[in-house]
Design a protein around this motif. Structure first.
Motif: not given
Length: 364
Positions: A17-19, A336-341, A348-352
């Protein structure tokens, strides 16, 4: 591990996942390769890792391959099967230790461990049937939070009772899946905070400043640093996090969530044996992020400086919130950080993103 990993070594990560993605990125900055074990073929971590083992977590063949190609293994979520973690630890150094997973996966075991370590929590009772639930609610004055002991996250697997009587408990345990449950007394807290702490392979300890957290629908919405707490409360949070790390003979980063009571005292809500959502602000406001700190720890390197150079507010982008990206990127002092989902789903967490402010601007 007697010597730090040399550049070019491979760090295995269970979970994609993003982590896992952000851990792989941090590893790359320090000259390491990342190998991901994750059954999702398009997981966020695979987009930035050198190797992706597309297999179930409990696949013996996949576990053996991960151990064979890795110099050390870690994980990005706490629901890795403990049997898998123990199998890995027989083959390759595994950090944090499997015992940390064992303590954190079951909320009842977690509370028992914390209390045994001298760490206060909300009152709690094991619940396996409606009658036990009814008795527990009587003991807690009709108020409590009923939770599944395993697998719940982001508010899932929970039910809140306020002023409940025996008639309110009929059929509840079956409705929650008939699984083992824990009833926790409601805590009249003033705010919620968390602290990101780390323990190195040499036993060194470090902690970032506590963050004040706001949840919406059970999902972390915002983390604000500095938290609006006294210096004494912040120091108590650090010391309790350090006590947990030492009790577990831990190596790596841990997230510890607290309730802050009206008098400034603390109750631990839960621990997460991994990097934590409420520590994402560290990648923008500190020279060494929580992700680099974790890689340093598991690689046997010295822990990094946890000093904060900005006040900040981190917010999660949930579902279609990622559509705000162009407007956010137009702001100054924002990371900004997007997770590439690929798919944005509700919840659903898409970024932060993290907004930065001069030190002292958010104090008080």
């Amino acid at each position: 591990m007697s010597q730090p990993l040399a550049p070019g070594a491979t760090i295995g990560i269970v979970g994609g996942g993003q982590l896992g993605r952000m851990l792989a990125m941090a590893a790359a900055r320090l000259g390491y390769h990342a190998a991901i074990l994750e059954p999702d073929p398009d997981c966020p971590a695979a987009q930035v890792a050198k190797v992706h083992i597309d297999a179930a977590y409990d696949s013996a063949k996949a576990v053996e391959k991960l151990a064979r190609i890795s110099d050390v293994v870690t994980y990005e979520f706490e629901n890795v099967p403990v049997t898998v973690a123990r199998s890995l630890s027989d083959l390759v150094p595994l950090y944090p230790p499997a015992d940390a997973l064992d303590a954190a996966q079951d909320r009842l075991s977690e509370k028992i461990f914390l209390n045994a370590a001298g760490i206060p929590t909300a009152p709690f009772l094991s619940v396996d049937g409606d009658e036990e639930l009814a008795r527990g609610l009587v003991e807690f004055g009709g108020n409590g939070v009923l939770k599944t002991r395993r697998l719940g996250y982001d508010g899932k697997g929970q039910r809140v009772f306020r002023g409940a009587g025996p008639e309110d408990t009929r059929g509840v345990v079956a409705a929650m899946g008939g699984v083992p449950l824990i009833l926790e007394g409601l805590v009249p807290f003033a705010r919620e905070i968390s602290i990101i702490a780390a323990r190195g392979a040499d036993g060194a300890l470090a902690a970032y400043d506590p963050a004040e957290n706001v949840h919406r629908a059970g999902i972390l919405f915002q983390s604000r640093v500095p938290a609006r707490i006294s210096d004494a409360t912040a120091e108590a949070a650090r010391e309790e996090a350090f006590a947990i790390l030492s009790a577990l003979d831990y190596v790596g980063v841990i997230g510890v969530e607290f309730f802050v009571l009206g008098d400034g005292s603390l109750l631990v809500n839960e621990i997460a044996p991994r990097v934590h959502n409420s520590g994402h602000w560290t990648e923008a406001a500190c020279v060494v992020s929580q992700f680099e700190q974790h890689i340093r720890a598991v690689a046997g390197l010295p822990l990094g400086d946890t000093s904060r150079h900005f006040d900040c507010v981190m917010e999660n982008l949930i579902g279609t919130d990622q559509d705000r990206a162009p407007a956010l990127l137009a702001e100054r002092d924002l990371m900004l950080h997007l997770y590439g989902k690929a798919e944005a789903r509700p919840g659903r967490k898409m970024g932060h993103f993290t907004r930065l402010f001069p030190l002292g601007e958010l104090a008080g």
